[in-house]
Structures are given as structure tokens and as C-alpha cells.
Design an enzyme around this catalytic site. Structure first.
Site, PDB file in Angstrom:
ATOM      1  N   LYS A 189       0.851  -1.193   0.000  1.00  0.00           N
ATOM      2  CA  LYS A 189       0.000   0.000   0.000  1.00  0.00           C
ATOM      3  C   LYS A 189       0.889   1.246   0.000  1.00  0.00           C
ATOM      4  O   LYS A 189       1.431   1.661   1.025  1.00  0.00           O
ATOM      5  CB  LYS A 189      -0.918   0.039   1.229  1.00  0.00           C
ATOM      6  N   GLU A 264       9.640   1.156  10.496  1.00  0.00           N
ATOM      7  CA  GLU A 264      10.672   2.172  10.222  1.00  0.00           C
ATOM      8  C   GLU A 264       9.979   3.514  10.397  1.00  0.00           C
ATOM      9  O   GLU A 264       9.224   3.946   9.518  1.00  0.00           O
ATOM     10  CB  GLU A 264      11.191   2.022   8.783  1.00  0.00           C
ATOM     11  N   CYS A 298      13.582  10.698   6.883  1.00  0.00           N
ATOM     12  CA  CYS A 298      13.583  10.306   8.290  1.00  0.00           C
ATOM     13  C   CYS A 298      14.960  10.448   8.915  1.00  0.00           C
ATOM     14  O   CYS A 298      15.081  10.571  10.123  1.00  0.00           O
ATOM     15  CB  CYS A 298      13.121   8.859   8.409  1.00  0.00           C
TER      16      CYS A 298
END
Ligand code: NAP
Length: 500
Positions: A189, A264, A298
Site C-alpha cells: 500500500k 521504520e 527520516c
């Protein structure tokens, strides 16, 4: 649609890579109720395409397809799975330019960086094509002479892979590569903001001969899709990259069917510049660590901690370097800073800067929306930033570098660790003893020393504390998709022993 964008989409359509339907069981499928969602070019606001807006029903069918395909895919030899992955890698590389254009179009990052993402993303497929052949088990010395003990590594089953928009290709290949190598099948997804790259990659997986149902893609209503994946007993693994808030929800949801989970999540990376650092190395490293993807990664340096002896010099040289960053549409010549993904992201950056300034931070550079309009924000440097400001506490996810001053190594370590996040950290120093001492004291999953770009497919990537669970990339990334089967064999002629 502008002429420039039309020519890019026409070329992508001609090459068969502009897919807009979901992929279920090897077939391209509309949402069952016909709903679509618009995908925008963040640089211009234009609609690139309308893609199927799917939900729980389509996801359940995608899970069934993946479940059926698991029976045969997991039973292929490692060499056969490896061949499919290798072919997929070759096709990703053969279409590097088009995929890069697609990433720039829907995500906004500069074309050079987008093509770089294709290289990086494809390497996970190449690496795991090789790693597929190395899923070794073990023989354990038995406790009795006629017993034999083995450990077999087995694929966990169907995996649900939920991915973010900031790396539309690499965050998918980093999951799907090891999953397929181990013999798992997947329901992917992608983010509603960047589904086109995911669909193009899935098209290339089909062209590579990866059997129908092994890779499925659904996008649309995230909570409904998430629910279907979480509640299905057929899904044995959830692998997620995204925000910590959503990761926590998924972890709780996976408990209902006790799935294997890897997460994550968000970071709050400190970038520590010591007095003894090489100024140029530190400026260039911090620049790369902060401004890649306009600050939307990130592992982006979220806080730049600078020792007092080098603070003024660093602030000056760093601001000069940031001033040179060319902002614009990712297709523009020489552009290194694209737009932010959407208006909400822009407003978040504004709020964080306002909060910092209202609490005493000084704007050395930027600090406002860019004159280009849309979601462009000026590359920004703030000084006199304090640990309690929003910009130090949470991910700004934008082109804002807050500079904080520290006196001692102990203070720097304390400031760096004073967060719930623990993904990446950077240190700049020429002192070898300090390198070891500080790296080991930092509560982070990745530490870059005199280096601002630290992600590679050959090394484990992942966080500690609330930045996540598990590792992606490298041989360790395989463990996330494997179970250990303990096989206990007794010599049949001595079965009587068992009754004792
Ligand atoms: P996000 O809002 O958490 O979304 C990530 C994915 O989760 C998207 O596909 C999203 O779908 C989906 N999602 C949202 N709500 C969901 C729900 N209730 N159930 C199931 N799925 C749901 O994160 P993002 O804004 O896309 O990405 C930025 C974040 O990702 C940052 O925090 C960044 O640090 C983190 N990140 C971490 C890593 C890492 O390796 N640690 C790498 C990259 C990014 P929709 O987009 O369709 O809503």
C-alpha cells in the site's frame, strides 16, 4: 496540464509505465465502486493522474491473491526466485530515467536526486536477488545419539507493506526485495500522494516474470486498507515505513492476530559538530544530511548541535552554503531543492519556525515561504535554538536547519539523546577516541561519522527507541521475513526410547 508535464506523462504512458489501477492477482483493477483519487504534482498543483481509490474489499481480494500465490512462490527454488528478482532489477535500471521522472512528477524531488533514488531503490532488488540464495539453516548438536536437530528458515507468509511518500520507490523495494527473496508474497500500500511510482515498479515486476499475485498493489483509503491487512489471519507480517503515530496504531492493530511487525518510523537526528571537526567536511556533511529531499527524510539532520568554539565560523560557512541551494521545480536545470509534498507540510514548517522565533531563535537565512509560491519554502538556518523549541523536539520535515550551541561532549550527548526518537545521528570530529566514545553513547540505530549520507543496501537500516523495530537492507533485512522451524528427527528404529 502544462506542456512540460504533458510531454513527460505522454512518454511515460507510451512506455506503459503510467498505471492508474490497482494490481490484484496480476490484473490491473479499478476500485469496485469506481472511485478515484487525484495525484498532484507538488511543484505546480496540476493533476497528473486519477488513480483507483481502493479500500477494504479490494485489499481482502489482494490478500487472497497473495495467499494463493504464496503456495507456489515459496516452493520455487531460491535460484528461480533470484532470477525473477534479478530480471526486475534489470528492468528498473533500464527504465531509470522514466522512473526518475515519475518520482519528480509526483513527489517533487529534483530529477537528479530522483534518478539517484531509482539507483538506490533498485539496488535492494539486486542485493536480495543474491541474498535469496543464502537463506541457510543450521544443524544443532543433538542431545541424544539417535536424535538430529535442524533449524530451517521458512518464509513467514503474506506480508502487508505500507510505505510513505518521501521515497516512492526505495521504501517499497527495501521491503519487497527481501520479502520475495525469502519466498513471501506481498500486498503493497503506497502513499496516496505517490502511488504512480509504486504502480510502475509493479508493472516492471510483472514484465520480469514475477508470477501474478506475488506482488499486489492497493491504494486509497488508508485506514480501511490498514484494517483489512491487520485483521486478516492470512497476513503474517506487517512491514511499515512512515510516521511514529501511524506505526504505533499498526503495532497495536497487529496484536489482534499476533503478526510479525517491523516498523521504520520517524527520526529526530542530531548532527553534532565538534570544535575539532574539519569545517568544510562538517558544512558539506550537514548540508547533505539536512537538505536532501528538501529536508523530507527520516534521517535528515533535525538538530545541528555545534560546539561553542566553532559555532560562529560554522554558522557563517553553513549559511553561505545553504544560500547557494537553488530552489525550483525538480525538472529545472541545477535545482537542488524542490517543493514540499503538500500544503499541510508547508504549514507545519511555518508553525515550527514561528514557534522557534517567538521563543528567541534568530533567522540567519530564509524563514519564510519562497517567492515561487505553491509549497516552496526558503532554505532556512536558525541560530540560538533551544532544546525545548518544537523544531528541536519533533521532525520539522522541511528545509530548516536549527543550530544549537553546546559546551562539552557530555552536554552534546545528553542533548542528542534527549528525544524519544533514535534513528540516525551524525558526528563531525577528527578525534578518533571521541568518534568511538560518542558513537557508542548515542542511542541511535545509525551513526555517520564525518559523513552526511549513510543509507546503503548493504548495511542494516533502522531505529531504536520510538524510531522503530527491526532492520531493513543487508542480510539482516531477510530475518524480518523468515521464521525458524526447529526440526527434531529421531531414528525410527529407536522409537521405544521416546516412551521412556
Ligand atoms: P504516514 O502519514 O505515517 O504515512 C505512511 C503510510 O501509512 C502511507 O501509505 C499512509 O497512507 C499510511 N497510513 C496512514 N494512516 C494509516 C492507517 N490508519 N492505517 C494504515 N495505513 C495508514 O507517514 P508519511 O507522512 O507518509 O511519511 C513521513 C514519515 O515517515 C516521517 O515521520 C518519516 O520520518 C517517516 N519515514 C521513516 C523512514 C524510516 O526508514 N525510518 C523512512 C521514510 C520515512 P496515505 O498516505 O495514503 O494516507
Amino acid at each position: 496540464m502544462s506542456v512540460g508535464m504533458k510531454s513527460v506523462t505522454d512518454r511515460l504512458r507510451d512506455s506503459g509505465l503510467l498505471r492508474t489501477q490497482g494490481l490484484i492477482g496480476g490484473k490491473w483493477i479499478d476500485a469496485y465502486d469506481g472511485k478515484t483519487l487525484e495525484v498532484h504534482n507538488p511543484a505546480t498543483g496540476e493533476v497528473i493522474a486519477n488513480v483507483s481509490c481502493m479500500g477494504g474489499k479490494e485489499t481482502k481480494d489482494a490478500i487472497s491473491s497473495a495467499f494463493d500465490a504464496f503456495n507456489s512462490w515459496s516452493k520455487l527454488t531460491a535460484a528461480e526466485r533470484s532470477k525473477g528478482l534479478r530480471k526486475w532489477y534489470d528492468l528498473l535500471m533500464a527504465h531509470k530515467e522514466e522512473l526518475g521522472q515519475l518520482i519528480t512528477l509526483e513527489q517533487g524531488k529534483p530529477l537528479k536526486e530522483a534518478v539517484g533514488e531509482v539507483d538506490y531503490g533498485a539496488k535492494f532488488i539486486e542485493f536480495y536477488a543474491e541474498e535469496a540464495k543464502r537463506v541457510y539453516g543450521e544443524i544443532i548438536p543433538a542431545t541424544l545419539p539417535d536424535r538430529r536437530l535442524f533449524v530451517l528458515k521458512q518464509p513467514v507468509g503474506v506480508a502487508g507493506a505500507i510505505t510513505p511518500w518521501n521515497f516512492p520507490l526505495a521504501m517499497i523495494t527495501r521491503k519487497v526485495g527481501p520479502a520475495l527473496a525469502c519466498g513471501c508474497t506481498v500486498v503493497v500500500k503506497p502513499s496516496e500522494f505517490t502511488p504512480l511510482t509504486a504502480l510502475a515498479a509493479a508493472e516492471l515486476a510483472l514484465q520480469a516474470g514475477i508470477p501474478p499475485g506475488v506482488v499486489n498493489v492497493v491504494m486509497g483509503n488508508a485506514p480501511d486498507i490498514g484494517d483489512a491487512l491487520l485483521t486478516s489471519p492470512q497476513v503474517r507480517k506487517i512491514t511499515f515505513t512512515g510516521s511514529t503515530a501511524v506505526g504505533k496504531k499498526l503495532m497495536a492493530g497487529a496484536a489482534g492476530t499476533v503478526k510479525k511487525v517491523s516498523l521504520e518510523l520517524g527520526g529526530n537526528a542530531p548532527c553534532i559538530v565538534f570544535d575539532d571537526a574539519d569545517l568544510n567536511v562538517a558544512v558539506n556533511g550537514a548540508l547533505a544530511a539536512k537538505f536532501r529531499n528538501s529536508g523530507q527524510t527520516c534521517v535528515c539532520a533535525n538538530r545541528v548541535l555545534v560546539q561553542e568554539g566553532i559555532y560562529e565560523k560554522f554558522a557563517d560557512a553553513f549559511s553561505k552554503a545553504v544560500k547557494n541551494l537553488k530552489v525550483g521545480d525538480g525538472f529545472g536545470e541545477g535545482v537542488v531543492q524542490g517543493p514540499l509534498i503538500n500544503k499541510a507540510a508547508l504549514e507545519k514548517v511555518e508553525t515550527f519556525v514561528e514557534d522557534a522565533v517567538s521563543k528567541g531563535a534568530k533567522v540567519l537565512l530564509g524563514g519564510r515561504r519562497h517567492s515561487l509560491g505553491m509549497t516552496f519554502y526558503e532554505p532556512t538556518v536558525l541560530s540560538n535554538v533551544k532544546s525545548e523549541m518544537l523544531v528541536s523536539r519533533e521532525e520539522v520535515f522541511g528545509p530548516v536547519a536549527p543550530l544549537l550551541c553546546f559546551k562539552t561532549e557530555e552536554e552534546a550527548i545528553h542533548m542528542a539523546n534527549d528525544t524519544n526518537a533514535g534513528l540516525a545521528a551524525y558526528i563531525f570530529t577528527n578525534n578518533l577516541q571521541r568518534t568511538w566514545r560518542v558513537s557508542e553513547a548515542l542511542e541511535y540505530g545509525l551513526v555517520g561519522v564525518n559523513e552526511g549520507l549513510i543509507s546503503t543496501e548493504v548495511a542494516p537500516f533502522g531505529g531504536v527507541k520510538q524510531s522503530g523495530l527491526g532492520r531493513e537492507g543487508s542480510k539482516y533485512g531477510m530475518d524480518e521475513f523468515l521464521e525458524e522451524l526447529h526440526l527434531f528427527i529421531t531414528d525410527a528404529t529407536n522409537l521405544n526410547d521416546l516412551l521412556l
